[in-house]
Scaffold this motif. Structure first.
Motif, mmCIF file in Angstrom:
data_model
loop_
_atom_site.group_PDB
_atom_site.id
_atom_site.type_symbol
_atom_site.label_atom_id
_atom_site.label_comp_id
_atom_site.label_asym_id
_atom_site.label_seq_id
_atom_site.Cartn_x
_atom_site.Cartn_y
_atom_site.Cartn_z
ATOM 1 N N ASP A 206 1.147 -0.903 0.009
ATOM 2 C CA ASP A 206 -0.546 -0.036 0.145
ATOM 3 C C ASP A 206 0.954 1.436 -0.380
ATOM 4 O O ASP A 206 2.218 1.068 -0.122
ATOM 5 C CB ASP A 206 -0.505 -0.075 1.199
ATOM 6 C CG ASP A 206 -1.700 0.985 1.133
ATOM 7 O OD1 ASP A 206 -2.275 1.030 -0.120
ATOM 8 O OD2 ASP A 206 -2.534 1.524 1.782
ATOM 9 N N ASP A 207 0.496 2.766 0.159
ATOM 10 C CA ASP A 207 1.415 3.526 -0.038
ATOM 11 C C ASP A 207 2.531 3.895 0.859
ATOM 12 O O ASP A 207 3.605 3.829 0.244
ATOM 13 C CB ASP A 207 0.011 4.829 0.172
ATOM 14 C CG ASP A 207 -0.226 5.163 1.488
ATOM 15 O OD1 ASP A 207 -0.707 3.853 2.048
ATOM 16 O OD2 ASP A 207 -0.570 6.719 2.029
ATOM 17 N N HIS A 208 2.441 3.886 2.329
ATOM 18 C CA HIS A 208 3.395 3.485 2.889
ATOM 19 C C HIS A 208 4.357 3.117 2.798
ATOM 20 O O HIS A 208 5.465 2.905 3.021
ATOM 21 C CB HIS A 208 3.222 3.325 4.509
ATOM 22 C CG HIS A 208 2.256 4.211 4.711
ATOM 23 N ND1 HIS A 208 2.442 6.143 5.089
ATOM 24 C CD2 HIS A 208 1.260 4.589 4.914
ATOM 25 C CE1 HIS A 208 2.103 6.548 6.016
ATOM 26 N NE2 HIS A 208 0.738 5.801 5.967
ATOM 27 N N ASP A 212 3.874 8.397 1.945
ATOM 28 C CA ASP A 212 2.848 8.222 2.208
ATOM 29 C C ASP A 212 1.448 8.958 1.184
ATOM 30 O O ASP A 212 2.246 10.032 0.247
ATOM 31 C CB ASP A 212 2.502 9.081 2.918
ATOM 32 C CG ASP A 212 1.018 10.119 4.482
ATOM 33 O OD1 ASP A 212 0.091 9.245 3.784
ATOM 34 O OD2 ASP A 212 1.082 11.177 4.530
ATOM 35 N N GLY A 213 0.562 8.652 0.767
ATOM 36 C CA GLY A 213 -0.271 8.753 -0.012
ATOM 37 C C GLY A 213 0.112 8.992 -1.860
ATOM 38 O O GLY A 213 -0.452 9.597 -2.783
ATOM 39 N N TRP A 214 0.633 7.700 -1.974
ATOM 40 C CA TRP A 214 1.588 7.374 -3.629
ATOM 41 C C TRP A 214 0.158 6.936 -4.198
ATOM 42 O O TRP A 214 -0.699 6.076 -4.462
ATOM 43 C CB TRP A 214 2.145 5.759 -3.442
ATOM 44 C CG TRP A 214 2.735 5.554 -4.375
ATOM 45 C CD1 TRP A 214 2.289 5.350 -5.750
ATOM 46 C CD2 TRP A 214 3.939 6.427 -5.641
ATOM 47 N NE1 TRP A 214 2.627 5.297 -6.597
ATOM 48 C CE2 TRP A 214 3.666 6.234 -6.965
ATOM 49 C CE3 TRP A 214 4.825 7.888 -5.246
ATOM 50 C CZ2 TRP A 214 4.478 7.130 -7.613
ATOM 51 C CZ3 TRP A 214 5.112 8.423 -6.255
ATOM 52 C CH2 TRP A 214 5.567 7.808 -8.259
ATOM 53 N N GLY A 215 0.239 7.556 -4.863
ATOM 54 C CA GLY A 215 -0.805 7.587 -6.576
ATOM 55 C C GLY A 215 -2.264 8.973 -5.898
ATOM 56 O O GLY A 215 -2.744 9.242 -7.043
ATOM 57 N N SER A 216 -2.216 9.383 -4.914
ATOM 58 C CA SER A 216 -3.258 10.615 -4.740
ATOM 59 C C SER A 216 -2.869 11.411 -5.043
ATOM 60 O O SER A 216 -3.394 12.874 -4.831
ATOM 61 C CB SER A 216 -3.859 10.069 -3.184
ATOM 62 O OG SER A 216 -4.501 8.668 -3.497
ATOM 63 N N SER A 313 -5.871 -3.534 0.078
ATOM 64 C CA SER A 313 -5.822 -2.674 0.986
ATOM 65 C C SER A 313 -6.592 -1.365 1.892
ATOM 66 O O SER A 313 -5.841 -1.181 2.671
ATOM 67 C CB SER A 313 -3.824 -2.002 0.544
ATOM 68 O OG SER A 313 -4.352 -1.271 -0.789
ATOM 69 N N VAL A 314 -6.720 -0.556 0.794
ATOM 70 C CA VAL A 314 -7.487 0.322 1.892
ATOM 71 C C VAL A 314 -9.399 -0.331 1.630
ATOM 72 O O VAL A 314 -9.853 -1.005 0.694
ATOM 73 C CB VAL A 314 -7.538 1.323 0.807
ATOM 74 C CG1 VAL A 314 -6.554 2.638 0.990
ATOM 75 C CG2 VAL A 314 -8.300 1.335 -0.607
ATOM 76 N N PRO A 315 -10.106 -0.050 3.104
ATOM 77 C CA PRO A 315 -11.095 -1.067 2.865
ATOM 78 C C PRO A 315 -12.222 -0.800 1.483
ATOM 79 O O PRO A 315 -12.349 1.060 0.977
ATOM 80 C CB PRO A 315 -12.329 -0.035 4.297
ATOM 81 C CG PRO A 315 -10.989 -0.016 4.300
ATOM 82 C CD PRO A 315 -9.924 0.450 3.740
ATOM 83 N N LEU A 316 -12.767 -1.774 1.126
ATOM 84 C CA LEU A 316 -13.391 -1.345 -0.145
ATOM 85 C C LEU A 316 -15.168 -0.811 0.163
ATOM 86 O O LEU A 316 -15.646 -0.396 -0.087
ATOM 87 C CB LEU A 316 -13.856 -3.431 -0.623
ATOM 88 C CG LEU A 316 -14.849 -3.347 -1.958
ATOM 89 C CD1 LEU A 316 -14.335 -2.389 -2.942
ATOM 90 C CD2 LEU A 316 -14.996 -4.818 -2.647
ATOM 91 N N ARG A 342 -8.735 10.763 -0.771
ATOM 92 C CA ARG A 342 -8.150 10.471 -1.998
ATOM 93 C C ARG A 342 -8.450 8.730 -1.938
ATOM 94 O O ARG A 342 -8.826 8.381 -3.148
ATOM 95 C CB ARG A 342 -7.895 11.214 -2.788
ATOM 96 C CG ARG A 342 -7.878 11.002 -4.496
ATOM 97 C CD ARG A 342 -7.075 12.278 -5.261
ATOM 98 N NE ARG A 342 -8.311 13.763 -5.108
ATOM 99 C CZ ARG A 342 -8.576 14.172 -5.773
ATOM 100 N NH1 ARG A 342 -8.521 13.201 -7.172
ATOM 101 N NH2 ARG A 342 -8.822 14.603 -6.204
ATOM 102 N N ASP A 343 -7.040 8.553 -1.060
ATOM 103 C CA ASP A 343 -6.698 7.075 -0.722
ATOM 104 C C ASP A 343 -7.757 5.946 -1.627
ATOM 105 O O ASP A 343 -7.540 5.018 -1.569
ATOM 106 C CB ASP A 343 -6.286 6.881 0.583
ATOM 107 C CG ASP A 343 -4.003 7.172 0.172
ATOM 108 O OD1 ASP A 343 -4.600 7.679 -1.461
ATOM 109 O OD2 ASP A 343 -3.341 7.430 0.867
ATOM 110 N N GLN A 344 -8.596 6.453 -0.239
ATOM 111 C CA GLN A 344 -10.541 5.667 0.083
ATOM 112 C C GLN A 344 -10.819 5.631 -1.693
ATOM 113 O O GLN A 344 -10.999 6.181 -2.401
ATOM 114 C CB GLN A 344 -10.954 6.375 1.289
ATOM 115 C CG GLN A 344 -10.274 6.591 2.004
ATOM 116 C CD GLN A 344 -9.366 5.620 2.397
ATOM 117 O OE1 GLN A 344 -10.198 4.522 2.834
ATOM 118 N NE2 GLN A 344 -8.289 5.796 3.738
#
Length: 478
Positions: A206-208, A212-216, A313-316, A342-344
């Protein structure tokens, strides 16, 4: 960052594949200096490790071997015997963990405090062994790797315009050492090391694991020369330490052998595990790209018996995050948290894509006799949710986060709980509800935790192991 290890780290077991009634495994080692690890001793004979990569900190080696998938077995290394609970055919016990660290100062934390829940998980395995250990993201917290280099000290807000090739090569070296330092630290921790040598792991980043926040983050950051270098070094470290692999040598469970995305799928008797990659192809307005969606379409079209387990990796399933996003845009000092929302899946930027994924999972769940459970980490709280399906059935979402990250204030859990009362209905006729854990009154629990998933006589149950409150009552997932 360049401290050399002085003694071997490993073995760390990674599950490569299941086929022909066998668990195909990799054993990962990190050795000091020019030392080579001793061969793995298996029932079929010794297997010599091969060298995968080397830095000034140590060298990574890997041995690939297989063990039966229908009974427990053993292997040995360097005079030690390791029992593996390898029966995947009947009753089964899995562990799920996430968020193994913190954003600031993780390498400096006192070990027994940091790894208290790993110690409980180790003792849990001793009482009743786990067949597999699922890691649902943020295996490391790499947010500080950009510090200490002139090209990346200002990441992500202050970046150089046109760094030279030589400067970027030096940045890659600096970042590589930072990623290695974090992986070596977590694998050297005695609580995790004991488990990792006996319970095969399956991991999804996931992002970390990047930053932090990779892609967002804005594309001017992620597509910059510094951003591309950061992602490349994070990806290489992820392949090496989370999958015991390098480019061109990915295990068969990966959907894309070329590694354009790192999504994978695995079939056990009566269980399919799907782990789409929510980071490699992510952009500010999309969570998955063409490769990830091709994997999900292919799996949705393939019949599967029993249960499907989705590692998201982030809640569906979650509350209506768009309300928070609107508030943060309106309040300047809160805008720094926009990337976190925005990660969600529930972000208003991803609303259509979220519906698309929910339709895929609904269709899988509505196959005759099939059940679907999503497991996630990321939010540093424990919670669960359901989405209604036809015939009174439910799609379950279980969130266990984090095993080492300390919990946020209880007030944040109460805020999310209040927001969740509003409900969410992205698919007409399939409402989503955030629900308390068994035996808990609040919808979000601010305690460190991990999750166990158990199959008994063909039926699945989940239990949360909470740092202060203890073990929840079982939740039926059928």
């Amino acid at each position: 960052m360049t401290d050399r290890i002085t003694r071997p780290i490993g073995p760390v077991l990674i599950l490569d594949d299941i086929r022909d009634g066998r668990m195909h495994l990799s054993a990962l080692f990190v050795m000091p200096g020019d030392d080579a690890p001793a061969p793995i001793g298996t029932p079929d004979g010794p297997v010599a490790p091969i060298l995968l990569d080397r830095t000034g900190q140590g060298a990574v080696w890997r041995a690939r071997f297989d063990l039966p998938a229908d009974r427990g077995s053993v292997y040995d290394w360097d005079g030690q015997r390791f029992d593996v609970a390898g029966d995947l055919t009947g009753d089964l016990r899995l562990a799920f963990v996430s968020c193994n660290g913190e954003e600031v100062g993780d390498l400096d934390r006192e070990g027994s405090e940091r790894n208290a829940m790993w110690s409980r998980l180790r003792d849990d395995h001793r009482r009743e062994p786990f067949a597999l250990m699922l890691h649902g993201g943020d295996q490391i917290y790499a947010d500080e790797v950009t510090r200490g280099h002139p090209l990346s000290d200002g990441w992500p807000d202050d970046l150089p315009d046109a760094p030279s090739d030589a400067a970027l090569a030096d940045l890659a070296r600096h970042l590589r050492e930072g990623f290695w330092a974090r992986y070596l630290a977590i694998y050297a921790a005695p609580e995790l090391a004991w488990l990792a040598a006996r319970v095969p792991s399956l991991m999804q980043w996931d992002d970390h694991d990047i930053c932090d926040g990779w892609g967002s983050l804005r594309r001017s950051r992620t597509e910059s020369a510094v951003g591309r270098t950061l992602f490349a070094e994070a990806r290489a470290a992820c392949l090496l330490f989370q999958h015991a692999a390098v480019d061109g040598d990915l295990p068969p469970r990966f959907a894309d052998p070329a590694g354009g995305h790192l999504g994978w799928r695995l079939r056990l008797p009566g269980l399919r595990i799907l782990a789409p990659d929510l980071r490699s192809e992510r952009q500010r307005r999309r969570i998955m790209g063409p490769g990830g969606w091709a994997m999900m379409r292919d799996e949705a079209a393939r019949p599967a018996a029993g249960h499907s387990l989705l590692i998201s990796s982030v809640p569906l399933l979650g509350p209506r995050m768009s309300l928070f996003e609107a508030a943060m845009i309106a309040i300047p000092r809160m805008q720094k948290y926009e990337d976190d929302l925005r990660d969600q899946w529930q972000s208003r930027a991803h609303r259509d894509e979220w519906r698309r994924m929910l339709v895929v999972m609904r269709d899988i769940a509505q196959a005759d006799g099939h059940a679907v459970t999503a497991v996630s980490g990321e939010i540093h709280l424990a919670t669960r949710a359901t989405m209604d399906l036809e015939g009174g059935r439910l799609l379950h979402q279980l969130v266990a986060s984090g095993i080492a990250h300390r919990a946020p204030p209880a007030a944040w859990a109460r805020t999310l709980g209040a927001l969740s009362i509003l409900g969410e209905d992205p698919l007409p006729g399939h409402p989503i509800r955030i629900r308390p854990l068994p035996g808990q009154r609040s919808r979000y629990v601010a305690e460190r935790n991990y999750l166990t998933l158990t199959r008994r006589d063909g039926s699945w149950q989940g239990r949360w192991h909470l740092e202060r409150s203890g073990v929840t009552e079982p939740l039926s997932l059928d």
